[in-house]
Structure formats: structure tokens, C-alpha cells
Design an enzyme around this catalytic site. Structure first.
Site, PDB file in Angstrom:
ATOM      1  N   GLU A 126       3.886  -5.367   8.463  1.00 28.86           N
ATOM      2  CA  GLU A 126       2.574  -4.481   9.143  1.00 28.86           C
ATOM      3  C   GLU A 126       2.544  -4.427  10.338  1.00 28.86           C
ATOM      4  O   GLU A 126       1.964  -3.311  10.894  1.00 28.86           O
ATOM      5  CB  GLU A 126       1.304  -5.107   8.499  1.00 28.86           C
ATOM      6  CG  GLU A 126       0.959  -5.101   7.017  1.00 28.86           C
ATOM      7  CD  GLU A 126       1.717  -6.225   6.234  1.00 28.86           C
ATOM      8  OE1 GLU A 126       1.140  -6.115   4.957  1.00 28.86           O
ATOM      9  OE2 GLU A 126       2.438  -6.733   6.556  1.00 28.86           O
TER      10      GLU A 126
ATOM     11  N   GLY B 261       1.535  -5.518   1.200  1.00 29.94           N
ATOM     12  CA  GLY B 261       0.605  -6.196   0.502  1.00 29.94           C
ATOM     13  C   GLY B 261       1.086  -6.522  -1.133  1.00 29.94           C
ATOM     14  O   GLY B 261       0.526  -7.335  -1.651  1.00 29.94           O
TER      15      GLY B 261
ATOM     16  N   GLU C  91       1.683 -10.138  -0.325  1.00 29.66           N
ATOM     17  CA  GLU C  91       0.210 -10.729  -0.267  1.00 29.66           C
ATOM     18  C   GLU C  91      -0.120 -10.922  -1.838  1.00 29.66           C
ATOM     19  O   GLU C  91      -0.823 -11.963  -1.905  1.00 29.66           O
ATOM     20  CB  GLU C  91      -0.725  -9.776   0.438  1.00 29.66           C
ATOM     21  CG  GLU C  91      -0.572  -9.987   1.915  1.00 29.66           C
ATOM     22  CD  GLU C  91      -1.445  -9.041   2.802  1.00 29.66           C
ATOM     23  OE1 GLU C  91      -2.194  -9.587   3.584  1.00 29.66           O
ATOM     24  OE2 GLU C  91      -1.486  -7.864   2.644  1.00 29.66           O
TER      25      GLU C  91
ATOM     26  N   ALA D 264       0.889  -1.355   0.001  1.00 31.42           N
ATOM     27  CA  ALA D 264       0.155  -0.056  -0.049  1.00 31.42           C
ATOM     28  C   ALA D 264       0.813   1.212  -0.077  1.00 31.42           C
ATOM     29  O   ALA D 264       1.873   1.321   0.656  1.00 31.42           O
ATOM     30  CB  ALA D 264      -0.871   0.052   1.080  1.00 31.42           C
TER      31      ALA D 264
END
Length: 254
Positions: A130, A106, A109, A61
Site C-alpha cells: 500500500e 487486502g 490482510e 482491493a
């Protein structure tokens, strides 16, 4: 933000959002539209996702955007990230992520949402940091990491937020191929192209069986496998595969 090209049965998606392929809602909306277009192309068997930016695969992000968003806006971004992961998981194509730069948060991910991960041995970092922001992965990172490398190691990496190298990722089983840096781009394309020459219907059925069978008890998983293989026996590719074996030649799959 994306570049796409098709080479025979291989589709290649290059992430190209400088400086680090950091994502926001617009990134995912465009990505989903591209995945939808690729899914409609029956001539594509395999998709390779890579980066057009040398230092990054994806940094996750965009922290500047994330910090300025309202909680509702950030929830929308998480929803879109999960929708993208679902598109990849349910695609009839085999989707391969080629990691050749920092793959964080992310970004990792996204890579874990893909069916296969291959990487360069270049010095770059992977991780889910995170926790260092007082958060935790929310785009499927925790269940996927546990599924891929096991509870204990996944927990340690998640609660520490520590990063690791592509060689460590290979040793963990997170990536399945590790190429030398100076030839990695060529080797990744060769790998994906070779895979794309396989029987598309059989590969798609294998992916579907693994996805739907994960978590089932053994009897149900075996029944699912039988149901899906039964649908392949009468296909052109199955007949061609047997005939090519008998004739000692390379099969020409549909």
C-alpha cells in the site's frame, strides 16, 4: 463470487471472483452473509478458505473501483473489510487460509485475519504494498503483521512495500505449513479435515482465550484461561477424551 461445500465437519469456502479475487463492497457483503450462515451450522468445526482461481488467493482491493470511488465510498469498503475480519476473529469455528496464489494488500490482510495460514511452495507473491500508492494498510494489516512476525520485520516490509515468497512467509512464521506445489491442494484439505475432527468446544475455547487474552498482563491471562477451561471439564468431549485415552483408542468427539 464464492463457492461453498461441506464435507463432514469441514466447511470449504472458495473465492471465485475473476480475474484476481479483487474485492469491493459487494464482495464483502456476500462474504459476511456466507460467514453468518456457516456460523449457524453447529456441525462445522473448521472452515478452509481457499481460491478457485489458480494465480491468485486475493489481490486486495479492486484498484480500478478504488480509484473511481469517493473517499466516503472507500471508507465504507474499509469498514466492510474490517467487519469481515471481525466475523472471522469472533467465529466459533477455526478458520484456515490456504494460500496458493498471489496474496497482496487486502488479500494478505484477509489471510492474516484467519486463525491459521498454510501455503503451497508455488512461486507466488505475498505483501502489503500500500505504501507504493501513498497509503498504508487499513484492514488490520499493521497490528496483525506485528503480532505475527514482530515489529522490526513488519516495519521493514510495510515501509518498503516489498513482496516476498511463500517460503519466506514460512520462515517469518506468517504461515505454519508449507506444502509441495503438486500436492498442496490435497494436503491442505487433509490438514483442515484432520483438524475438523478435533473437539469443537475445546478448539473454540482455545481460540477465544487467545483472542481475548492477547495484550493482557500474565495474571489476567491466566485467570481467563482458568475460567474457560473450567467450562470444558463437564463436556461430553472431555469425558470422551479421557475415556479414549484410557482405552487406548481414537476419541469420537461430539
Amino acid at each position: 463470487m464464492f463457492e461453498f461445500k461441506k464435507e463432514n465437519r469441514l466447511g470449504v469456502i472458495s473465492l471465485n471472483k475473476a480475474p484476481a479475487n479483487s474485492y469491493d463492497v459487494h464482495f464483502f457483503k456476500e462474504f459476511i452473509d456466507l460467514l453468518d450462515e456457516v456460523e449457524k451450522d453447529s456441525g462445522i468445526a473448521v472452515v478452509l478458505i481457499k481460491s478457485a482461481i489458480p494465480k491468485f488467493f486475493c489481490a486486495g482491493a479492486d484498484i480500478k473501483v478504488f480509484s473511481q470511488n469517493t473517499p466516503a465510498q472507500n471508507k465504507e469498503m474499509v469498514v466492510m473489510a474490517n467487519k469481515t475480519a471481525e466475523k472471522i476473529a469472533t467465529s466459533s469455528k477455526i478458520i484456515v487460509a490456504f494460500l496458493n496464489g498471489h496474496t497482496l494488500g487486502g488479500g494478505l490482510e484477509l489471510a492474516m485475519a484467519c486463525d491459521i495460514r498454510i501455503a503451497s511452495n508455488k512461486q507466488f507473491l505475498l505483501g502489503l504494498p500500500e505504501v507504493n500508492l501513498g497509503l498504508m494498510p487499513g484492514n488490520g494489516g499493521i497490528p496483525k503483521l506485528v503480532q505475527l512476525i514482530g515489529n522490526s520485520r513488519a516495519l521493514e516490509l510495510l515501509v518498503s512495500g516489498d513482496t516476498f515468497s511463500s517460503e519466506e512467509a514460512f520462515n517469518y512464521g506468517l504461515v505454519t505449513k508449507l506444502f509441495k506445489e503438486n500436492e498442496s491442494e490435497k494436503m491442505a484439505l487433509n490438514y483442515a479435515e484432520k483438524l475438523s475432527n478435533g473437539p469443537k468446544k475445546a478448539m473454540s475455547a482455545i481460540k477465544k482465550t487467545i483472542r481475548e487474552g492477547f495484550g493482557m498482563n500474565l495474571i489476567d491471562f491466566l485467570n481467563l484461561e482458568k475460567t474457560n477451561v473450567d467450562q470444558l471439564y463437564k463436556t461430553f468431549d472431555a469425558k470422551e477424551g479421557f475415556q479414549a485415552f484410557l482405552e487406548k483408542r481414537k476419541p469420537n468427539f461430539e
